[in-house]
Design a protein around this motif. Structure first.
Motif, mmCIF file in Angstrom:
data_model
loop_
_atom_site.group_PDB
_atom_site.id
_atom_site.type_symbol
_atom_site.label_atom_id
_atom_site.label_comp_id
_atom_site.label_asym_id
_atom_site.label_seq_id
_atom_site.Cartn_x
_atom_site.Cartn_y
_atom_site.Cartn_z
ATOM 1 N N ILE A 56 0.841 -1.102 0.002
ATOM 2 C CA ILE A 56 0.262 -0.270 0.007
ATOM 3 C C ILE A 56 0.765 1.219 -0.060
ATOM 4 N N LEU A 57 1.833 1.331 0.724
ATOM 5 C CA LEU A 57 2.757 2.275 0.950
ATOM 6 C C LEU A 57 3.502 2.863 -0.373
ATOM 7 N N ARG A 61 -0.456 3.842 -2.842
ATOM 8 C CA ARG A 61 -0.302 5.237 -2.078
ATOM 9 C C ARG A 61 0.965 5.770 -2.218
ATOM 10 N N ASP A 64 1.315 9.537 -1.955
ATOM 11 C CA ASP A 64 0.947 10.060 -0.636
ATOM 12 C C ASP A 64 2.592 9.956 0.029
ATOM 13 N N GLU A 68 4.917 12.527 1.790
ATOM 14 C CA GLU A 68 5.667 12.730 3.099
ATOM 15 C C GLU A 68 7.070 12.862 3.054
ATOM 16 N N ILE A 71 7.645 16.385 2.841
ATOM 17 C CA ILE A 71 7.632 16.924 4.327
ATOM 18 C C ILE A 71 8.690 16.771 5.081
ATOM 19 N N LEU A 72 9.232 15.393 4.920
ATOM 20 C CA LEU A 72 10.646 15.082 5.772
ATOM 21 C C LEU A 72 11.575 16.224 5.120
ATOM 22 N N ALA A 75 11.421 19.525 6.402
ATOM 23 C CA ALA A 75 11.670 19.684 7.780
ATOM 24 C C ALA A 75 12.970 19.702 7.988
ATOM 25 N N PHE A 130 11.004 3.182 5.020
ATOM 26 C CA PHE A 130 11.123 4.339 6.199
ATOM 27 C C PHE A 130 12.050 3.628 7.469
ATOM 28 N N GLN A 131 11.724 2.329 7.553
ATOM 29 C CA GLN A 131 12.248 1.562 9.004
ATOM 30 C C GLN A 131 13.612 1.453 8.523
ATOM 31 N N LEU A 216 18.035 11.897 7.786
ATOM 32 C CA LEU A 216 18.168 11.980 9.027
ATOM 33 C C LEU A 216 19.496 11.729 9.552
#
Lengths: 231, 103, 163
Positions: A56-57, A61, A64, A68, A71-72, A75, A130-131, A216
């Motif tokens: 889905i990710l 999506r 979507d 994200e 946005i990251l 930020a 992501f993880q 990150l």
């Protein structure tokens, strides 16, 4: 301040009541899954990914997820901008001693392997971009914590991040040209459960992982790369 | 059985959450937020969300704590007592002076 | 009596986190502690979202993980929460950066002190006396502090006895 305490008590009681009312409306344990049931039914045969969350990710999506990621990015960029540059004459922290640096040297390859495994196997086992990206960032940061004299190459990180983001968008554009829809999964699905399967999902996952990891890691290095507080 | 495990974890989590607000030392408060993150990740495993659990364990218990700890050092709050937690017992001084005047 | 099950227990945890976080946002005066409280409220909201997708007796949404045909939990809230957590850490880093900036400019993170200094700065920029200073107009001057009669009465005999 009694007035303030009363106000906060009233506030928390109201919040509690509101949440309890919402909770009474929720069918906890028996959700009526409308979209979810459809995803569960369709995702396996359609995308060939065993892990439906990643399917889905990145699959249904993907747009979507692109949001994200931006946005990251925004930020992280804003944080770097606000923190500013390091002064040239600022002193560095002393290195962390034998135990810390030996432990970090031991931990670094392990974390790296785990992070890469989680990113690459995102469509098969729990995990994904992501993880795995967060774990990759932690791997590089542990090495940096043990020995502050080592610095991350911020230019290289910027390149990795930019290329990963561009790769994500390029895969999406390729799907747009090929199929008429942005970020539609392409490529043959293969057999479910094998590493090379599920079409473009692993590629998107790797792009997400690299982008999140580089972002990150750069952010943490920027925060750590500090002048000692002058007060 | 799972329910009792969840109950213990939720109790630990809420106690840690209260401690975040009441501990006077900021370093200890940041450690308590990491405890909240760790308990949450176990709870996500019980709720059959391994992906979310993995993220929460990496972010909530690891990365977020590191970011906050680095911020503490940079803000000059890396010390054991700062004197700005929510004080549950009345401050010694005027409030206490009237109560135990006869003691 | 509410039945004790995994859902109700987790639900209590989620609500507890949100309420404690919200309470911390209202009560605390220190900006850093408000940031911690905000992070906790966010975690509580995430837990609540995951909880809405939980099904009794279902297993994690991975094909081939359990017996074939077993019910799977709703994957959609998990996807949303997954990204929300990572976004949360990015936003937290941004908030930390802003806090560092505020600390550099004002030298404090205490809300009351911060407000006082900002008001003083605004007043100085406007060329008027800061609120609460002795030069303020009569009507806006703060009242003199009320003497603490309790303390005066209590301390007086002590001094007498000592003399």
């Amino acid at each position: 301040m009694p007035m303030r305490d009363i106000a906060s008590l009233v506030f928390s009681a109201g919040l509690l009541f509101l949440l309890l009312v919402i909770g009474a409306e929720l069918a906890l344990g028996h959700p009526d899954m409308r979209v979810g049931a459809e995803y569960l039914r369709v995702a396996g045969p359609e995308l060939g990914a065993a892990n439906i969350v990643t399917a889905i990710l990145a699959g249904y999506r993907g747009f979507d997820t692109l949001g994200e990621l931006s946005i990251l990015f925004a930020a992280a960029t804003a944080a770097s901008l606000v923190l500013g540059h390091r002064r040239a004459d600022a002193r560095r922290d002393p290195p962390g001693g034998l135990v810390l640096s030996a432990g970090a040297d031991l931990l670094f390859p392990l974390l790296l392997v785990v992070g890469i495994f989680i990113v690459v196997h995102g469509h098969l086992t729990p995990g994904g971009g992501f993880q795995g990206g967060v774990i990759l960032a932690a791997a590089f940061f542990v090495a940096l914590l043990a020995n502050p004299a080592r610095t991350l190459n911020h230019a290289l990180l910027g390149w990795i991040e930019g290329l990963a983001g561009a790769a994500f968008i390029l895969i999406g554009l390729w799907a747009l040209v090929e199929d008429g829809h942005f970020l539609t999964p392409l490529l043959p699905l293969g057999t479910m459960g094998e590493l090379v399967s599920a079409g473009t999902l692993p590629l998107l996952s790797v792009a997400i992982g690299l982008k999140v990891g580089a972002e990150l890691a750069g952010l943490l290095a920027h925060l750590a790369d500090t002048e000692a507080p002058d007060r | 059985m799972l329910t009792w495990i969840a109950l213990v974890i939720v109790v630990v989590m809420l106690v840690a959450a209260v401690l975040v607000l009441t501990l006077r030392s900021f370093v200890a408060a940041v450690a308590a937020t990491a405890v909240v993150g760790l308990a949450l990740s176990v709870l996500y495993v019980l709720l059959q969300a391994p992906d979310v659990a993995m993220t929460e364990a990496a972010v909530g218990a690891g990365l977020s704590g590191v970011i906050l700890a680095l911020a503490l050092r940079r803000l000059g709050l890396w010390q054991l007592d700062d004197g700005d937690a929510v004080v549950l017992k009345p401050a010694s001084g005027r409030a206490g002076a009237g109560g135990d005047a006869d003691a | 009596m509410i039945p004790l099950s995994l859902e109700t227990v987790s639900y209590a945890g989620a609500i507890g986190l949100v309420v404690i976080g919200g309470l911390g946002l209202v009560i605390c005066n220190h900006l850093f502690r408000m940031l911690l409280a905000l992070a906790m409220a966010e975690s509580g909201a995430n837990l609540l979202l995951v909880l809405t997708g939980f099904r009794d007796g279902a297993i994690a949404p991975i094909i081939g993980y359990g017996p074939a045909g077993a019910p799977l939990v709703d994957p959609l809230p998990q996807v949303l929460v997954l990204t929300a957590i990572v976004i949360g850490v990015g936003v937290q880093a941004l908030a930390v950066a802003v806090l560092v900036r505020v600390y550099r400019s004002y030298g404090t993170l205490d809300m009351r002190e911060l407000r006082r200094r900002m008001e003083g700065e605004i007043a100085a920029a406007a060329g008027i006396a800061a609120p609460g200073s002795a030069q303020a107009p009569l009507g806006q001057r703060p009242l003199p502090p009320v003497p603490d009669y309790e303390l005066v009465r209590r301390s007086a005999p002590v001094r007498e006895r000592g003399a």
